[in-house]
Design an enzyme around this catalytic site. Structure first.
Site, short mmCIF file in Angstrom:
data_model
loop_
_atom_site.label_atom_id
_atom_site.label_comp_id
_atom_site.label_asym_id
_atom_site.label_seq_id
_atom_site.Cartn_x
_atom_site.Cartn_y
_atom_site.Cartn_z
N SER A 299 0.85 -1.19 0.00
CA SER A 299 0.00 0.00 0.00
C SER A 299 0.88 1.24 0.00
CB SER A 299 -0.88 0.02 1.25
OG SER A 299 -1.38 1.33 1.42
N HIS B 194 -1.37 -1.43 -4.05
CA HIS B 194 -2.64 -1.13 -3.37
C HIS B 194 -2.76 0.38 -3.18
CE1 HIS B 194 -6.00 -2.27 -0.70
NE2 HIS B 194 -5.59 -1.32 0.12
N ASP C 131 -4.92 3.35 -1.65
CA ASP C 131 -5.93 3.66 -0.62
C ASP C 131 -6.49 5.05 -0.82
OD1 ASP C 131 -6.03 1.35 1.16
OD2 ASP C 131 -3.94 1.82 1.63
N MET D 64 -9.10 7.77 0.39
CA MET D 64 -9.90 8.09 1.59
C MET D 64 -10.51 9.48 1.44
SD MET D 64 -7.30 7.01 4.58
CE MET D 64 -6.46 5.44 4.63
N HIS E 51 -8.56 0.69 -3.48
CA HIS E 51 -9.42 0.46 -2.30
C HIS E 51 -10.11 1.77 -1.97
CE1 HIS E 51 -9.44 -0.53 2.33
NE2 HIS E 51 -10.65 -0.47 1.82
N MET F 150 -12.12 3.91 0.19
CA MET F 150 -12.69 4.17 1.52
C MET F 150 -13.41 5.51 1.44
SD MET F 150 -9.50 2.79 3.76
CE MET F 150 -8.38 2.99 2.38
N MET G 241 -11.14 -6.34 6.09
CA MET G 241 -10.29 -5.38 6.80
C MET G 241 -9.85 -5.98 8.13
SD MET G 241 -9.86 -2.73 4.93
CE MET G 241 -8.85 -1.86 6.14
N ASP H 6 -6.22 -6.57 4.79
CA ASP H 6 -5.64 -5.23 4.77
C ASP H 6 -5.63 -4.63 6.17
OD1 ASP H 6 -4.84 -2.68 4.13
OD2 ASP H 6 -6.62 -2.17 2.95
C1 DX5 Z 1 -6.00 1.26 6.09
C2 DX5 Z 1 -5.63 1.05 4.64
C3 DX5 Z 1 -4.47 0.13 4.50
C4 DX5 Z 1 -3.19 0.63 5.09
C5 DX5 Z 1 -2.40 -0.55 5.57
O1 DX5 Z 1 -7.18 1.93 6.19
O2 DX5 Z 1 -6.70 0.51 3.92
O3 DX5 Z 1 -4.30 -0.29 3.16
O4 DX5 Z 1 -2.42 1.38 4.20
O5 DX5 Z 1 -1.29 -0.09 6.26
P1 DX5 Z 1 -0.50 -0.97 7.30
O6 DX5 Z 1 0.01 -2.18 6.59
O7 DX5 Z 1 0.57 -0.06 7.78
O8 DX5 Z 1 -1.47 -1.35 8.40
ZN ZN Z 2 -6.37 -0.48 1.88
#
Ligand code: DX5
Ligand code: ZN
Length: 215
Positions: free
Chosen positions: A7, A32, A34, A36, A65, A67, A136, A174
């Site tokens: 990620s 990956h 992310d 948000m 992903h 969010m 998750m 994840d």
């Molecule tokens: C969290 C994200 C993850 C995050 C994982 O909300 O969806 O993808 O980047 O990071 P680590 O591996 O540091 O927990």
């Molecule tokens: Zn993620």
């Protein structure tokens, strides 16, 4: 087959292109991404302009992903920009069916994600429509959190459902995944492993190689 999906949330954004090149050369299959929105989760990460640059500098499978509340608003643009997989949260979308179908129709792989507190039973109506289920293993929103051990049971439960009726569906996990809990997650049945801080903190190439060795 198991897939490692670093990620980029944990990358140094001033060195993003360089760090992506390192993971790609080290042999990871997925990246990956992310996204948000500060609504579905408290934090805001990055959006389309950053994703467009990342896409241009790498040939990896772009595992996006979302969010984000009402992710259906962005599916088209993301796929146009080059997303290979788009995963939406069951808790964030009122038209899951339609959105998953749209992702597929536009040429990307649809995924459905569930938060630690959401029961596995909620994804069952959508199993026919997805390429991947994302369980998750932390509360979404931030990298660097601790793995929630209770989620192992959910991974096993999803694995049973997949093995019984949907053998081609991938099972992604994840949040909080590190070298020391990788094995138990693989044993529970995860086969797409997202990890942010355990890859991008410290020596990236060594971290990737250590993960790949154990997968
Ligand atoms: C969290 C994200 C993850 C995050 C994982 O909300 O969806 O993808 O980047 O990071 P680590 O591996 O540091 O927990
Ligand atoms: Zn993620």
């Amino acid at each position: 087959m198991n897939y490692l999906a670093p990620s980029i949330l944990a990358a140094d954004f001033c060195e993003l292109g360089k760090e992506i090149e390192i993971v790609e050369k080290a042999g990871v299959p997925y990246l990956h991404i992310d996204i948000m929105d500060g609504m579905f989760v408290p934090s805001i990460s990055f959006g389309m302009p950053v994703f467009a640059c990342v896409r241009k500098c790498s040939n990896l499978f772009m595992d996006v992903h979302m969010m984000v509340e009402k992710p259906e608003r962005y599916v088209e643009e993301l796929i146009e920009l080059g997303a290979d997989g788009v995963t939406i949260h069951i808790e964030a979308c009122d038209c899951i069916d339609e959105t998953l179908k749209k992702i597929k129709k536009l040429g990307a792989k649809p995924g459905i994600a569930i938060n630690p507190k959401t029961p596995v039973s909620e994804i069952i109506p959508y199993m026919e429509l997805v390429d991947m289920v994302l369980v998750m293993t932390v509360q979404p929103g931030f990298g660097g959190q601790s793995f929630i051990v209770e989620c192992l049971d959910k991974i096993r439960e999803v694995r049973r459902i997949i093995d019984k009726s949907y053998p081609d569906v991938k099972l992604e996990i994840d949040g909080g995944v590190r070298l020391d809990n990788l094995e138990m997650n693989l044993e529970a049945g995860a086969n797409v492993i997202v990890t942010g801080s355990a890859i991008f903190k410290g020596d990236i190439e060594t971290n990737v190689k250590e993960f790949l060795k154990r997968m």
